[in-house]
Motif scaffolding. Structure first.
Motif, mmCIF file in Angstrom:
data_model
loop_
_atom_site.group_PDB
_atom_site.id
_atom_site.type_symbol
_atom_site.label_atom_id
_atom_site.label_comp_id
_atom_site.label_asym_id
_atom_site.label_seq_id
_atom_site.Cartn_x
_atom_site.Cartn_y
_atom_site.Cartn_z
ATOM 1 N N VAL A 93 0.860 -1.182 0.000
ATOM 2 C CA VAL A 93 0.000 0.000 0.000
ATOM 3 C C VAL A 93 0.894 1.228 0.000
ATOM 4 O O VAL A 93 1.731 1.390 0.895
ATOM 5 N N ARG A 136 -3.127 4.252 -10.383
ATOM 6 C CA ARG A 136 -2.634 3.365 -9.325
ATOM 7 C C ARG A 136 -1.198 3.694 -8.911
ATOM 8 O O ARG A 136 -0.453 2.821 -8.481
ATOM 9 N N ASP A 139 -2.150 4.454 -3.466
ATOM 10 C CA ASP A 139 -3.425 3.885 -3.031
ATOM 11 C C ASP A 139 -4.209 4.866 -2.165
ATOM 12 O O ASP A 139 -5.433 4.911 -2.215
ATOM 13 N N SER A 264 -8.786 8.259 -1.740
ATOM 14 C CA SER A 264 -8.479 6.925 -2.250
ATOM 15 C C SER A 264 -9.300 6.703 -3.513
ATOM 16 O O SER A 264 -10.192 7.495 -3.835
ATOM 17 N N THR A 268 -10.094 0.452 -5.519
ATOM 18 C CA THR A 268 -9.199 -0.249 -4.588
ATOM 19 C C THR A 268 -9.498 0.072 -3.123
ATOM 20 O O THR A 268 -8.917 -0.541 -2.234
ATOM 21 N N VAL A 274 -5.801 -1.914 1.632
ATOM 22 C CA VAL A 274 -6.002 -0.468 1.554
ATOM 23 C C VAL A 274 -6.967 -0.012 2.643
ATOM 24 O O VAL A 274 -6.748 1.008 3.306
#
Length: 295
Positions: A93, A136, A139, A264, A268, A274
């Motif tokens: 993460v 991405r 995260d 975030s 995800t 996460v």
């Protein structure tokens, strides 16, 4: 299509270069280039335009990236639903955060979480490096400005205050500071203007005009250490300065309040690793609420 090749293509698209993708994947440059070329051969069309300073997606590459990210998101969500609540936290993460919050608060919070979960890798990376949640590249991101667009999960993390500080040793040498007028002639420990990446960091302008002598530092940590060493007067994060008994808060009526925003990506956000890191950040900030804003 070979999913491993798709995964490599996504890494190249997100990194913008083959070497960056190779490093992130733990593969060598030649392997990534060869797999990307093989995928282009499978599809019968170029996916990236290779340039001296990186790679740019072709129109076909843009189409494939959107489709591949959709599949990737569905796989991540399926994995979250299928994994049991007792399963060990695994994977990586990446958390992006401003210099002050990362060094003086999150480093301890996330370090403790990483220690409790040996198969979980947490990467704490300082802003102002630009992060794209949609690609991405991170995260979870803490920012000083609320984003105005994008498909993101955004919440207010906390307000925080900054005040004027000097070390006791500095005041012993130069005398007390009882009013704003007393600041005239003192050395102002402040940021380097070129490094300011958010309007939320403009709090130093007023004092900077009054204190003509500047010592400019490129990070919050450098400013803190210079003030602690007794080299001048600075505007410091209250939650950080409270950790150092040698610091004296000056002019309590003069303080600056700003906000941290927590972000975030919806694809995800609910993955267990996460979600656990996100929850740990919000929980730690709530428990320390009284330290973030001083009256």
């Amino acid at each position: 299509m070979d999913w491993d090749r798709i995964r490599i293509f996504l890494a190249v698209a997100r990194a913008g270069q083959i070497s960056g993708a190779a490093k992130g994947l733990g593969l060598n440059h030649a392997t990534v280039g060869r797999q990307l070329t093989a995928l282009e051969g499978d599809l019968g069309t170029p996916l990236v335009e290779r340039q001296t300073n990186g790679c740019v997606l072709t129109q076909a590459g843009e189409v494939l990236m959107r489709a591949a990210e959709k599949v990737e998101s569905e796989l991540l969500q399926a994995g979250t639903r299928l994994s049991g609540a007792t399963e060990a936290l695994t994977g990586t993460v990446r958390v992006g955060a401003p210099d002050g919050l990362g060094n003086y608060f999150l480093s301890r919070t996330l370090g403790g979480l990483a220690e409790r979960h040996p198969e979980l890798t947490i990467q704490l990376v300082p802003l102002p490096r630009t992060f794209s949640l949609s690609r991405r590249e991170a995260d979870i991101v803490v920012t000083l400005d609320r984003p105005k667009q994008g498909r993101l999960i955004v919440r207010k993390l906390t307000d925080y205050s900054l005040s004027v500080y000097a070390a006791a040793s500095y005041l012993d040498r130069h005398g007390p500071i009882r009013s704003v007028d007393d600041l005239d002639g003192h050395l102002f420990v402040t940021h380097v203007e070129d490094f300011v990446y958010s309007r939320a960091l403009d709090y130093a302008a007023e004092l900077g005009r009054r204190m003509k002598r500047h010592y400019e530092c490129g990070s919050v940590v450098a400013q803190m250490e210079a003030v602690r060493a007794g080299h001048g007067i600075g505007i410091l994060h209250d939650y950080a300065a409270l950790q150092y008994p040698e610091l004296r808060r000056l002019l309590p009526g003069l303080r600056f309040t700003r906000t941290y925003w927590l972000m975030s990506h919806p694809d995800t956000h609910d993955t267990r690793r996460v979600a656990e890191v996100y929850a740990a950040i919000t929980r730690a900030v709530q428990e320390a609420k009284g330290r973030f804003v001083l009256g």
